[in-house]
Design an enzyme around this catalytic site. Structure first.
Site, short mmCIF file in Angstrom:
data_model
loop_
_atom_site.label_atom_id
_atom_site.label_comp_id
_atom_site.label_asym_id
_atom_site.label_seq_id
_atom_site.Cartn_x
_atom_site.Cartn_y
_atom_site.Cartn_z
N GLU A 137 42.23 43.16 25.44
CA GLU A 137 42.14 43.66 26.81
C GLU A 137 41.23 42.76 27.66
O GLU A 137 41.54 42.47 28.82
CB GLU A 137 41.63 45.11 26.79
CG GLU A 137 41.37 45.73 28.15
CD GLU A 137 42.56 45.75 29.09
OE1 GLU A 137 43.68 45.41 28.68
OE2 GLU A 137 42.37 46.09 30.27
N CYS B 33 40.05 65.98 42.99
CA CYS B 33 40.04 66.79 44.22
C CYS B 33 39.12 66.18 45.28
O CYS B 33 38.18 65.47 44.97
CB CYS B 33 39.55 68.19 43.91
SG CYS B 33 40.43 68.98 42.57
N LYS C 206 42.45 40.90 31.11
CA LYS C 206 41.75 41.10 32.39
C LYS C 206 41.43 39.75 33.01
O LYS C 206 41.65 39.51 34.19
CB LYS C 206 40.44 41.85 32.18
CG LYS C 206 40.30 43.32 32.26
CD LYS C 206 40.97 44.14 33.26
CE LYS C 206 42.44 44.15 33.26
NZ LYS C 206 43.18 45.19 32.66
N LYS D 290 51.30 46.72 40.75
CA LYS D 290 50.55 47.81 40.10
C LYS D 290 51.44 48.58 39.15
O LYS D 290 51.03 48.96 38.06
CB LYS D 290 49.97 48.75 41.18
CG LYS D 290 49.12 49.87 40.61
CD LYS D 290 47.84 49.34 39.99
CE LYS D 290 47.08 50.40 39.20
NZ LYS D 290 46.15 49.81 38.24
N ASN E 126 35.54 71.08 43.27
CA ASN E 126 36.03 69.87 42.61
C ASN E 126 35.35 69.81 41.25
O ASN E 126 34.14 69.85 41.17
CB ASN E 126 35.64 68.64 43.46
CG ASN E 126 35.92 67.33 42.75
OD1 ASN E 126 36.66 67.30 41.76
ND2 ASN E 126 35.34 66.26 43.24
N GLY E 127 36.14 69.75 40.19
CA GLY E 127 35.57 69.71 38.85
C GLY E 127 36.26 70.71 37.95
O GLY E 127 37.35 71.19 38.27
N HIS F 229 43.38 29.59 11.26
CA HIS F 229 44.77 29.30 10.86
C HIS F 229 45.52 28.52 11.94
O HIS F 229 46.74 28.44 11.90
CB HIS F 229 45.50 30.60 10.52
CG HIS F 229 44.94 31.28 9.31
ND1 HIS F 229 45.13 30.79 8.02
CD2 HIS F 229 44.15 32.37 9.17
CE1 HIS F 229 44.51 31.57 7.15
NE2 HIS F 229 43.89 32.53 7.83
N TRP G 80 43.77 68.36 42.91
CA TRP G 80 44.49 67.64 41.84
C TRP G 80 44.47 68.61 40.66
O TRP G 80 43.42 68.86 40.08
CB TRP G 80 43.75 66.33 41.54
CG TRP G 80 44.31 65.54 40.38
CD1 TRP G 80 44.55 65.98 39.11
CD2 TRP G 80 44.68 64.16 40.38
NE1 TRP G 80 45.04 64.96 38.34
CE2 TRP G 80 45.14 63.84 39.07
CE3 TRP G 80 44.67 63.16 41.35
CZ2 TRP G 80 45.57 62.56 38.73
CZ3 TRP G 80 45.10 61.89 40.99
CH2 TRP G 80 45.55 61.60 39.70
N ARG H 264 42.29 59.85 46.86
CA ARG H 264 41.82 60.40 45.59
C ARG H 264 42.95 61.03 44.78
O ARG H 264 42.79 61.33 43.61
CB ARG H 264 40.74 61.47 45.84
CG ARG H 264 39.50 60.92 46.51
CD ARG H 264 38.57 62.04 46.94
NE ARG H 264 37.95 62.73 45.84
CZ ARG H 264 36.83 62.35 45.25
NH1 ARG H 264 36.21 61.29 45.69
NH2 ARG H 264 36.33 63.04 44.24
N GLU I 279 44.59 37.85 34.28
CA GLU I 279 45.24 38.49 35.43
C GLU I 279 44.60 38.10 36.76
O GLU I 279 45.29 37.87 37.74
CB GLU I 279 45.10 40.02 35.32
CG GLU I 279 46.13 40.71 34.49
CD GLU I 279 45.98 42.22 34.60
OE1 GLU I 279 44.95 42.75 34.15
OE2 GLU I 279 46.88 42.87 35.15
O1 M6R Z 1 51.34 52.07 34.57
P1 M6R Z 1 51.32 51.47 33.20
O2 M6R Z 1 50.07 51.81 32.46
O3 M6R Z 1 52.53 51.82 32.39
O4 M6R Z 1 51.33 49.90 33.42
C1 M6R Z 1 51.48 49.04 32.32
C2 M6R Z 1 51.13 47.62 32.70
O5 M6R Z 1 52.01 47.14 33.66
C3 M6R Z 1 49.69 47.51 33.23
O6 M6R Z 1 48.77 47.99 32.30
C4 M6R Z 1 49.34 46.05 33.56
O7 M6R Z 1 49.25 45.32 32.38
C5 M6R Z 1 48.05 46.01 34.36
N1 M6R Z 1 48.17 45.08 35.43
C6 M6R Z 1 46.88 45.63 33.54
O8 M6R Z 1 45.73 45.40 34.26
#
Ligand code: M6R
Length: 607
Positions: free
Chosen positions: A480, A2, A484, A602, A99-100, A503, A73, A27, A487
């Site tokens: 992960e 919110c 990161k 995204k 908000n909260g 291996h 929200w 937000r 990417e």
């Molecule tokens: O919206 P989603 O969580 O389904 O998206 C999945 C992936 O496309 C997303 O996590 C992607 O790997 C990101 N760019 C990771 O940073």
């Protein structure tokens, strides 16, 4: 999450509030509203976009120079006109925006109901308007103090009454709140960018403080009434930086939001005993008890969150769990039998592959649970159960805070299922519950070590290949961390279980090859350490993410990025934070477009 606005000054309040709410749109919200005092208080509010509220105000304008506003929200109660803020007491003389989450909302509602209070909405926030009016005896500050003394949870609460014109009272417990100081006018907002075009002078209201706002300025005290001296913060950011909350990039801003995200995701859902209440998870205890298989379907970072989920579900619940890349699962003819739950994880709730896998699983008789960050997303609409992560909108393409919230969501889900099938006893529930409650502070302390991570990043800028290793939960985090890094830095990196190194991949480790090891899991500590030694024996350079009181690792690694000691089950949550910062700083040193890396989107809504 919110957004809040407030205004007292010489101008008409409604346009100022509306404009501020538009600047808080990022937000995320599902409804919006404002209240303006002009003798009596009048409210306009509407579900949907701010334009709908704008149209309402055009048709029925509000005159008056003091007011409060809100973008909502939804947490308690569906998004609709009635549940939108501001909320009033029955007399309409007291209005609040909030908000909260008020965690003891049901208890308070029952108590007030027994006293004859009728409620118009399904929200927890409306309770606060009733509480303030019930305690009002000619002094709004005193009434707000008494009201919040009854409320447990997180909030930024803003209150106005027709009895005290030109005065707004606000309190903050966890949720953010700032005061903007203008010339003969004063603003309240959730965030600086909402009013930065009006003033550059701010007072930041801290946790546990109350502020009284008039056109002449603001006076801050603690909620208990002790005077507070607060320096004026002069904000020199330009508009672009302001949007990023003063950070250079959305990614960094979102990394720093993580303590608050954990707090929000847990709020109102977990008590000190580890008992869990998940509002939109509707399956009953009998279903949880009979469950014989869990499927997790997701892509990218959400898939990596699922890897953590698999470990948690199997270790805590002893339920066989498969984590599937959604794009593989949808064409893989999965054998879905018995009583199963499919947890589809997606920040956006719109990823085409994840939707397809979720539909396939549901079509084959698995109960579908959406773990998502976006209220009303396709995935959330199609699922039988929904667990919202409450991370707020994530702008950076590289996901950070949404990932952390997904982990927290899965711990909550494990507790919910575990208690129902007696796989989690009171002691374990308390342990995990405690771990989640202290997590925001621990993440905060990892963020405090950013400079050390930035220094470590310098050693990776020119690397050709970087390897990430770990075992069990640490392996999931390593996956992960590696994603990161690739990417946003465009460096080649690869993650694998530490035991797999020898291996094959070990052939690529030569003098100076960087290897990042995540080493938090006590049960396999020595095994992971053996892999570290294999790397060191070939001249490789080891960067370790380890508990800060781990002296052993100091003897083996070239660099140690410390995290606070935690229960091993929860270790990965903090361990990912240095890896996010590492990726960020490597990418920054390499001069890349951090928030919008090349070739990536995204939300991947096509196959
Ligand atoms: O919206 P989603 O969580 O389904 O998206 C999945 C992936 O496309 C997303 O996590 C992607 O790997 C990101 N760019 C990771 O940073």
């Amino acid at each position: 999450m919110c957004g809040i606005m407030g205004y007292v000054g010489p101008r008409e309040a409604a346009p100022v509030l509306l404009d501020g709410l538009r600047r808080l749109e990022y937000r995320g919200y599902d409804s919006a509203g404002i209240a303006v005092a002009n003798g009596a208080i009048s409210v306009r509010k509407a579900e949907g976009k701010i334009d709908r509220l704008g149209a309402l105000l055009e048709a029925a304008p509000l005159a008056g120079t003091a007011g409060i506003g809100h973008t909502r929200w939804a947490t308690h109660g569906e998004p609709n006109d009635v549940n939108a803020h501001p909320h009033s007491d029955p007399s309409g003389e007291f209005v609040v925006v909030h908000n909260g989450i008020i965690e003891n909302f049901s208890r308070l509602r029952d108590e007030l109901g027994a006293e004859g209070h009728d409620f118009a909405s399904d929200t927890d926030s409306e309770i606060l308007a009733h509480l303030v009016s019930r305690h009002y005896d000619g002094d709004l500050v005193a009434a707000v103090r008494l009201a919040v003394a009854r409320a447990e949870g997180a909030y930024a609460l803003v209150v106005m009454t027709s009895h005290e014109p030109g005065r707004i009272v606000a309190v903050r417990r966890i949720s953010p709140l700032v005061v903007g100081l203008g010339d003969g006018e004063t603003f309240l907002a959730s965030d600086i960018p909402a009013v930065l075009h009006h003033t550059r002078d701010f007072l930041v209201v801290e946790d546990g403080e109350l502020v009284v706002v008039t056109a002449d300025g603001a006076v801050i005290e603690t909620i208990e009434g002790e005077a507070v001296e607060r320096d004026v913060l002069r904000v020199e950011w330009d508009a672009e930086r302001a949007e990023k909350g003063g950070y250079d990039h959305f990614m960094l801003k979102e990394i720093y939001e993580q303590p608050a995200v954990v707090t929000e995701t847990v709020a109102g859902r977990l008590d000190a005993e580890g008992s869990v209440w998940l509002e939109d998870v509707r399956f009953d205890d009998a279903f949880a008890a009979e469950l014989d298989r869990i499927w997790v379907a997701a892509c990218g970072t959400a898939y990596h969150a699922g890897l953590v989920g698999r470990e948690i579900f199997q270790r805590i619940l002893r339920i066989p769990t498969s984590v599937e890349y959604a794009h593989e699962m949808r064409y893989g003819d999965p054998i879905i039998t018995g009583s199963s739950l499919t947890v589809a994880i997606s920040q956006s709730g719109e990823t085409a592959d994840t939707l397809a896998a979720a539909r396939l699983a549901a079509g084959r008789g698995s109960r579908l649970l959406a773990l998502t960050n976006v209220v009303g997303s396709t995935l959330s609409r199609e699922a039988a159960d929904v667990l919202y992560t409450r991370a707020g909108p994530e702008v950076s393409v590289a996901s950070t805070k949404a990932y952390l919230a997904m982990l927290v969501g899965q711990y909550l889900l494990a507790l919910r299922i575990g208690r129902a099938r007696h796989a989690v006893d009171a002691e374990l529930a308390k342990r995990i519950g405690h771990g989640l409650h202290v997590l925001p502070g621990q993440v905060e302390s990892v963020l405090g070590n950013e400079a050390q991570v930035a220094a470590a990043a310098e050693s990776l800028v020119d690397a050709d290949d970087i390897y990430f290793i770990g075992r069990g939960l640490d392996y999931a985090v390593a996956m992960e961390g590696s994603l990161k890094l690739k990417e946003i830095s465009y460096l080649h990196s690869e993650a694998m279980p530490a035991g797999e190194l020898k291996h094959g991949t070990l052939a690529l480790v030569t003098r100076g090859t960087p290897v990042v090891v995540v080493i938090t899991q006590g049960a396999v500590y020595d095994k992971t350490l053996s892999a570290v030694q294999e790397v060191k024996a070939r001249g490789g350079r080891v960067i370790a993410v380890a508990y800060e009181d781990d002296d052993e690792i100091l003897r083996h690694a070239d660099t140690v990025l410390g995290i606070p000691r935690a229960d091993d089950l929860l270790g990965p949550v903090c361990a990912v934070v240095p890896l996010q910062l590492l990726a960020y700083h490597v990418a920054k040193l390499r001069g890349h477009d951090i928030d919008q890396p090349r070739n990536l989107a995204k939300s991947v809504t096509v196959e």
